[in-house]
Every structure is written in structure tokens, then in C-alpha cells.
Design a protein around this motif. Structure first.
Motif, PDB file in Angstrom:
ATOM      1  N   ARG A   1      -1.385  13.371   8.837  1.00  0.00           N
ATOM      2  CA  ARG A   1      -1.702  13.128   7.436  1.00  0.00           C
ATOM      3  C   ARG A   1      -0.475  13.282   6.562  1.00  0.00           C
ATOM      4  N   GLU A   2       0.296  14.329   6.851  1.00  0.00           N
ATOM      5  CA  GLU A   2       1.536  14.549   6.085  1.00  0.00           C
ATOM      6  C   GLU A   2       2.473  13.356   6.263  1.00  0.00           C
ATOM      7  N   LEU A   3       2.522  12.866   7.499  1.00  0.00           N
ATOM      8  CA  LEU A   3       3.401  11.753   7.815  1.00  0.00           C
ATOM      9  C   LEU A   3       3.003  10.514   7.012  1.00  0.00           C
ATOM     10  N   ALA A   4       1.708  10.222   6.988  1.00  0.00           N
ATOM     11  CA  ALA A   4       1.210   9.061   6.251  1.00  0.00           C
ATOM     12  C   ALA A   4       1.560   9.202   4.768  1.00  0.00           C
ATOM     13  N   MET A   5       1.421  10.436   4.246  1.00  0.00           N
ATOM     14  CA  MET A   5       1.744  10.660   2.838  1.00  0.00           C
ATOM     15  C   MET A   5       3.230  10.432   2.580  1.00  0.00           C
ATOM     16  N   LEU A   6       4.057  10.924   3.493  1.00  0.00           N
ATOM     17  CA  LEU A   6       5.508  10.745   3.333  1.00  0.00           C
ATOM     18  C   LEU A   6       5.874   9.262   3.326  1.00  0.00           C
ATOM     19  N   TRP A   7       5.204   8.505   4.182  1.00  0.00           N
ATOM     20  CA  TRP A   7       5.457   7.069   4.215  1.00  0.00           C
ATOM     21  C   TRP A   7       5.148   6.453   2.853  1.00  0.00           C
ATOM     22  N   VAL A   8       3.986   6.809   2.324  1.00  0.00           N
ATOM     23  CA  VAL A   8       3.563   6.257   1.037  1.00  0.00           C
ATOM     24  C   VAL A   8       4.571   6.639  -0.046  1.00  0.00           C
ATOM     25  N   VAL A   9       4.972   7.907  -0.054  1.00  0.00           N
ATOM     26  CA  VAL A   9       5.931   8.372  -1.056  1.00  0.00           C
ATOM     27  C   VAL A   9       7.227   7.563  -0.962  1.00  0.00           C
ATOM     28  N   GLY A  10       7.712   7.387   0.252  1.00  0.00           N
ATOM     29  CA  GLY A  10       8.951   6.629   0.475  1.00  0.00           C
ATOM     30  C   GLY A  10       8.822   5.211  -0.061  1.00  0.00           C
ATOM     31  N   ALA A  11       7.703   4.566   0.267  1.00  0.00           N
ATOM     32  CA  ALA A  11       7.491   3.181  -0.163  1.00  0.00           C
ATOM     33  C   ALA A  11       7.395   3.098  -1.684  1.00  0.00           C
ATOM     34  N   VAL A  12       6.666   4.031  -2.293  1.00  0.00           N
ATOM     35  CA  VAL A  12       6.496   4.016  -3.750  1.00  0.00           C
ATOM     36  C   VAL A  12       7.844   4.188  -4.449  1.00  0.00           C
ATOM     37  N   VAL A  13       8.644   5.128  -3.986  1.00  0.00           N
ATOM     38  CA  VAL A  13       9.957   5.367  -4.586  1.00  0.00           C
ATOM     39  C   VAL A  13      10.825   4.108  -4.473  1.00  0.00           C
ATOM     40  N   PHE A  14      10.836   3.507  -3.240  1.00  0.00           N
ATOM     41  CA  PHE A  14      11.664   2.331  -3.009  1.00  0.00           C
ATOM     42  C   PHE A  14      11.262   1.176  -3.926  1.00  0.00           C
ATOM     43  N   PHE A  15       9.940   0.841  -3.912  1.00  0.00           N
ATOM     44  CA  PHE A  15       9.486  -0.297  -4.710  1.00  0.00           C
ATOM     45  C   PHE A  15       9.557   0.012  -6.211  1.00  0.00           C
ATOM     46  N   GLY A  16       9.338   1.270  -6.576  1.00  0.00           N
ATOM     47  CA  GLY A  16       9.429   1.665  -7.978  1.00  0.00           C
ATOM     48  C   GLY A  16      10.829   1.463  -8.519  1.00  0.00           C
ATOM     49  N   LEU A  17      11.825   1.922  -7.772  1.00  0.00           N
ATOM     50  CA  LEU A  17      13.218   1.759  -8.199  1.00  0.00           C
ATOM     51  C   LEU A  17      13.576   0.279  -8.325  1.00  0.00           C
ATOM     52  N   TRP A  18      13.124  -0.463  -7.342  1.00  0.00           N
ATOM     53  CA  TRP A  18      13.381  -1.901  -7.315  1.00  0.00           C
ATOM     54  C   TRP A  18      12.801  -2.558  -8.575  1.00  0.00           C
TER      55      TRP A  18
ATOM     56  N   SER B   1      11.633  -9.363  -8.921  1.00  0.00           N
ATOM     57  CA  SER B   1      10.937  -8.070  -8.865  1.00  0.00           C
ATOM     58  C   SER B   1       9.972  -8.061  -7.673  1.00  0.00           C
ATOM     59  N   PRO B   2       9.583  -6.890  -7.224  1.00  0.00           N
ATOM     60  CA  PRO B   2       8.634  -6.816  -6.097  1.00  0.00           C
ATOM     61  C   PRO B   2       7.345  -7.567  -6.411  1.00  0.00           C
ATOM     62  N   VAL B   3       6.933  -7.541  -7.664  1.00  0.00           N
ATOM     63  CA  VAL B   3       5.705  -8.247  -8.039  1.00  0.00           C
ATOM     64  C   VAL B   3       5.882  -9.751  -7.787  1.00  0.00           C
ATOM     65  N   ASP B   4       7.067 -10.263  -8.167  1.00  0.00           N
ATOM     66  CA  ASP B   4       7.342 -11.688  -7.923  1.00  0.00           C
ATOM     67  C   ASP B   4       7.258 -12.002  -6.435  1.00  0.00           C
ATOM     68  N   VAL B   5       7.835 -11.107  -5.653  1.00  0.00           N
ATOM     69  CA  VAL B   5       7.902 -11.365  -4.216  1.00  0.00           C
ATOM     70  C   VAL B   5       6.502 -11.355  -3.605  1.00  0.00           C
ATOM     71  N   VAL B   6       5.716 -10.346  -3.973  1.00  0.00           N
ATOM     72  CA  VAL B   6       4.360 -10.264  -3.416  1.00  0.00           C
ATOM     73  C   VAL B   6       3.543 -11.467  -3.857  1.00  0.00           C
TER      74      VAL B   6
END
Lengths: 268, 266
Positions: B13-30, B46-51
């Protein structure tokens, strides 16, 4: 014919730029269906002796002949039982025993039949679908012996086969081997560092001298065994007999001489 | 200091949370950089454009096919190049582990080949096998071959010598020893090799598809570039990354499985 003849056999190994003489001028004949044990101080070339017969090493001089033919490569006429069992961990007990038969091209049904027969001989029926890691050390070595017997070799080469077993298991296995080799006699070359084991099992015991290995003395055991009817007796009973004690003491004395570097030369 | 010594593996569970945190930080900065107005959309979408571009391509074909069909076309080529590398590399590696002569013959050529990047094969791949299925497959093969061979070879050398000797004394010839002793003995090492190799094959894919004509993620990428649509280029990159991650997860699971079974048996 499965007589083993060592004819002026020498063996050297290259080591660190120089060469080491492991065996020197070995002359020895092991008769058909004779059980010969080899003892000697560690590093005297006992195992090399066996590997030469197996065809896993080639002599540097002289020749090793089995059944009249010079040994050039390993072959199923000379089965080897290794100290560490050397069972294939990914094969079941049945597949391990049948492996040599498969190499010979025996069909599957026949293979399974023969495998079962030797499992029975080793008292292991019911384990045929187990994997080696599921068995104890003693059981694993029984499988390895069954595997060697299954290819019906003329010669059985055993390299400290009970060396990695605990003392009790070892005693049981020795008695088993006496029984099995009586039902199914083969020419046996048996390497051991245990004097008791050698005297208990063998028709003759060969003492090798230390570096380079030479034949220090050949001690006949068979007359004592037949005279005092060792066969069928438990090992502790055999060890109580006078002749066993005398032979053991004699071999120990020879070994002790080998361990003292100065007196080694004059002993043989 | 004590903290790093006492470091323990995180739970699932901790691992899954860390993954989410990492992804949020990365896409947020972007998103922050792209939306700040400091750079134009042509330089960094922007990530929104890409998605959005990704989603559009899933329903609306781009460059002849939908995104998922391009991915499938790529996977097909990848599978072919990778399987070919495994089917040739693994047996050759095992054989080299057994026959010294073969080892001495093949090793020098192989060591030199390893330093040639898969992309360097593109001109010859196109020349020899064309731009259809053959050319790209060869580039992928060139990327995937080395780890298949090396791991089979090392695995074979690590198989206990006593086992090959036992097989020899039981009457087994060379081919049987390779098949029945070295192959199963080297299996854990072979599977790790296959995992590395699958990753490298997928990496070589974009390069391979630079020479392919009409489909695949690499093709989407090149088309996006010539259309001046950076969000499409990034969509293709995203697809490559996600599929690569999935391949790796699947093969790691397979590897763990083999190791667990083989670890038990001795």
C-alpha cells in the motif's frame, strides 16, 4: 569384463607456473567384481585416481584400462557416485534414475520399469515423484546409487559417497551397500578417508602415500571377512571382531607414517 | 544515519501511494511550467494537451490508424524481433557455455558487436530486409540479441560442474547435456536475460520504426513531428513508456516465479 588396470600411471597438474605431481607410477589391478577401497592422507590423489578411471581426467603418463580397453572418455560402463550426490534438481527421483537409460535410448515404459526396480533395491519405493530437495541426504545418495546401478555398469566408482552424511546415516548406508553389492556385484573402486569404512566394505584396501600419490601398501581384507563371517552382521558386531581391530590398527599405522614427512619415503 | 540503516522495504500500500505521489509531482511540475506562459505550446505541450491528444487518437485514427492499432503493430514487430533474438541467442549462449571451441570462435565477434548501438543497424536493415516487416525486426533483434546470449552463457557456466560430469558418466552426449542439464540449470539466469532483452527490444523499436512506412508508435512520433504537433509526439512517447513499463512488470513477475521454483530445488 570389467577389470581395471593401472599401468605405470602418472598424473601431473599445472599450478601457478609449475607442475604438481598428483600420482606417480601407479600399478594396480582391480579384478572383476572385486571391491577395492582407497585410503590415504588428504591431497594424496585418491580422487584423481577415480577420475582417471571415470575418464574425467586423462593420465599424463601410462594408461588406465577397463575391460582391456584404454579409457579415453566418460562412459556408462563406468558409473560414478559423487560425494555431493550430483542429482539433477529439476528432475524427479524417477527421471534422475532413468536419465542414463534415456541416454541409451531405452523407451519410456522400460525406463520406468527399471527405475522402479532399482528404487526397490534401495528401499525407496514411494518417492519416485519427489524432487531431490524434498529428500534427506541419505535418501538422495540412495537415489544416486540407484541411478548408477540402473545403467548396469561393469564398474562402479564411488568418490567418498557417504562423506557428507551424518554418522548414523553413514553406518546404515554402509550396511546397505554391503547388501546391494552382494545381490548385484560389480567391480567397485571406493574412495574414502574413513579407515573403518574401508575395512568394513572392501575386499582389499589400498593405502596411498602422500604427494605424489604412490601405492604404499595393499591390505587384503577378504580372508578375515570370510573367516569370521562378517557378511550379514551389523557393523558394530564386525568392528568387535579381533581381525577387524587388527586390520584397522595396521592401516592407521601406515597412515600415520604418511603424515610424518621424514619417514614417508622408507615406509613402502 | 540510523534511519538509513533501519530502512525497510515499504508495504504494497505504501508503495502504491509513493507511486501516486511521484506521478502527481512529476505531472504537476510539468503542468506548472507548460501553463506558466514562459514557453509556447510548440515547445512544451501541457500534460492535459497530451492526454487529450491520446484520447482523441484512440477514437479518431491518426496517420491511418488509431493509437491502439499503432501500439499493436509495434508490439507485433517487437514480439517477432525479440522471439527471434531469444530463439537464436539462448541456444547459442548455452552451446558456447559447453563447447570451448565455439566460445573462442564466437566471443571476439560478439564482444565487438555488443558495442554497436541497435540504431546503427538501421541503414543496413533497410537495405537488406526492406522497410516492411524485415528491416524493423532486424533492428529490434540487434537490440535484443546480446542479453539473451550473455545470460544463457553465464548461466551455463554457473551450472555445477559435477552435474555435467554426472551426465557425461551416465552416457549423455553434448547436445543432451545442453538440453537437459545446462538449459534447466541456467533457466533463472536466462529469464533475467530475457527480461533485460525485452526492454532493450522495446527501446530499439522507435529507432526501428523510423524506417518503417505506415504504422507503429515510432511512425506516429515521426508523423507528429512533421505535422508540428508536439502533443502527438509526446503521446507516442507516453505510449512507449507505458507499454514498456507493463512489459517489465509482466516479465518481473515471470522471473520471480522461476526463481522461487528453482530456488527451492537446491
Amino acid at each position: 569384463m570389467s577389470e581395471i588396470i593401472f599401468d605405470h600411471v602418472g598424473k601431473t597438474f599445472p599450478r601457478g607456473g609449475g607442475i604438481i605431481k598428483a600420482l606417480d607410477d601407479i600399478n594396480l589391478t582391480i579384478g572383476e567384481r572385486e571391491f577395492v577401497a582407497v585410503v590415504g592422507p588428504s591431497g594424496c590423489g585418491k580422487t584423481t585416481l577415480l577420475r582417471l578411471v571415470a575418464g574425467l581426467e586423462m593420465p599424463s603418463s601410462g594408461a588406465v584400462r577397463v575391460g582391456g580397453k584404454a579409457v579415453r572418455q566418460p562412459g556408462p560402463d563406468r558409473a560414478v557416485v559423487f560425494q555431493q550426490f550430483a542429482l539433477f534438481p529439476w528432475k524427479t527421483v524417477r527421471e534422475n534414475i532413468a536419465f542414463g537409460l534415456k541416454c541409451k535410448g531405452v523407451d519410456r515404459r522400460k525406463r520406468d520399469e527399471i527405475a522402479l526396480k532399482y528404487l526397490e533395491l534401495m528401499g525407496m519405493v514411494g518417492t519416485e515423484d519427489s524432487y531431490p530437495h524434498q529428500l534427506s541426504g541419505g535418501m538422495q545418495q540412495r537415489v544416486a546409487i540407484a541411478r548408477s546401478y540402473a545403467i548396469e555398469p561393469g564398474v562402479l566408482l564411488m568418490d567418498e559417497p557417504f562423506g557428507s552424511l551424518d554418522a548414523q546415516t553413514r553406518t546404515v548406508m554402509q550396511e546397505e551397500l554391503v547388501r546391494v553389492t552382494r545381490v548385484n556385484p560389480r567391480t567397485v573402486l571406493f574412495i574414502t578417508h574413513s579407515v573403518e569404512e574401508a575395512v568394513f566394505l572392501a575386499d582389499r584396501v589400498i593405502v596411498l602415500s602422500r604427494g605424489p600419490g604412490r601405492v604404499a601398501e595393499i591390505i587384503p581384507i577378504r580372508p578375515a571377512r570370510e573367516e569370521e563371517k562378517w557378511i550379514g552382521k551389523a557393523s558394530e558386531e564386525v568392528m568387535e571382531t579381533a581381525s577387524f581391530g587388527r586390520l584397522r590398527a595396521h592401516i592407521w599405522k601406515l597412515l600415520r607414517q604418511q603424515m610424518q614427512p621424514n619417514s614417508a619415503k622408507t615406509s613402502a | 544515519m540510523a534511519d538509513s540503516l533501519a530502512r525497510t522495504a515499504p508495504s504494497r500500500r505504501e508503495l502504491a501511494m509513493l507511486w501516486v505521489v511521484g506521478a502527481v509531482v512529476f505531472f504537476g511540475l510539468w503542468q506548472l511550467v507548460a501553463g506558466s506562459g514562459l514557453v509556447t505550446r510548440l515547445v512544451l505541450p501541457s500534460p492535459v494537451d497530451v492526454v487529450t491528444a491520446c484520447l482523441r487518437m484512440i477514437v479518431q485514427p491518426f496517420a491511418g490508424d488509431t493509437l491502439q492499432d499503432h501500439v499493436l503493430a509495434s508490439l507485433g514487430r517487437w514480439g517477432l524481433g525479440f522471439s527471434l533474438a531469444a530463439v537464436i541467442g539462448v541456444p547459442l549462449g548455452l552451446a558456447m557455455g559447453h563447447w570451448r571451441l565455439l566460445d573462442d570462435m564466437v566471443s571476439p565477434v560478439f564482444e565487438a558487436y555488443r558495442y554497436v548501438a541497435p540504431l546503427a543497424w538501421v541503414p543496413f536493415a533497410a537495405l537488406w530486409f526492406g522497410t516492411g516487416i524485415g528491416g524493423p525486426t532486424m533492428v529490434i533483434f540487434a537490440g535484443a540479441f546480446a542479453p539473451c546470449l550473455v545470460n544463457a552463457y553465464r548461466g551455463a557456466q554457473l551450472v555445477e560442474r559435477q552435474l555435467t560430469e554426472a551426465a557425461q558418466t551416465l552416457g549423455a552426449g553434448g547436445p543432451r547435456i545442453v538440453r537437459e542439464v545446462l538449459l534447466p540449470g541456467a533457466l533463472p539466469s536466462i529469464v533475467s536475460g530475457l527480461r533485460v532483452s525485452a526492454g532493450l527490444a522495446w527501446q530499439s523499436l522507435v529507432g526501428a520504426e523510423l524506417i518503417v512506412v505506415s504504422s507503429g508508435v515510432g511512425f506516429v512520433l515521426v508523423q507528429g513531428q512533421s505535422n508540428l504537433s508536439p502533443e502527438i509526439v509526446m503521446s507516442a512517447m507516453l505510449a512507449v513508456g507505458v507499454v514498456g513499463l507493463l512489459i517489465d512488470i509482466a516479465l518481473r513477475a515471470a522471473e520471480r516465479r522461476v526463481r522461487r521454483r528453482w530456488g527451492q530445488k537446491q
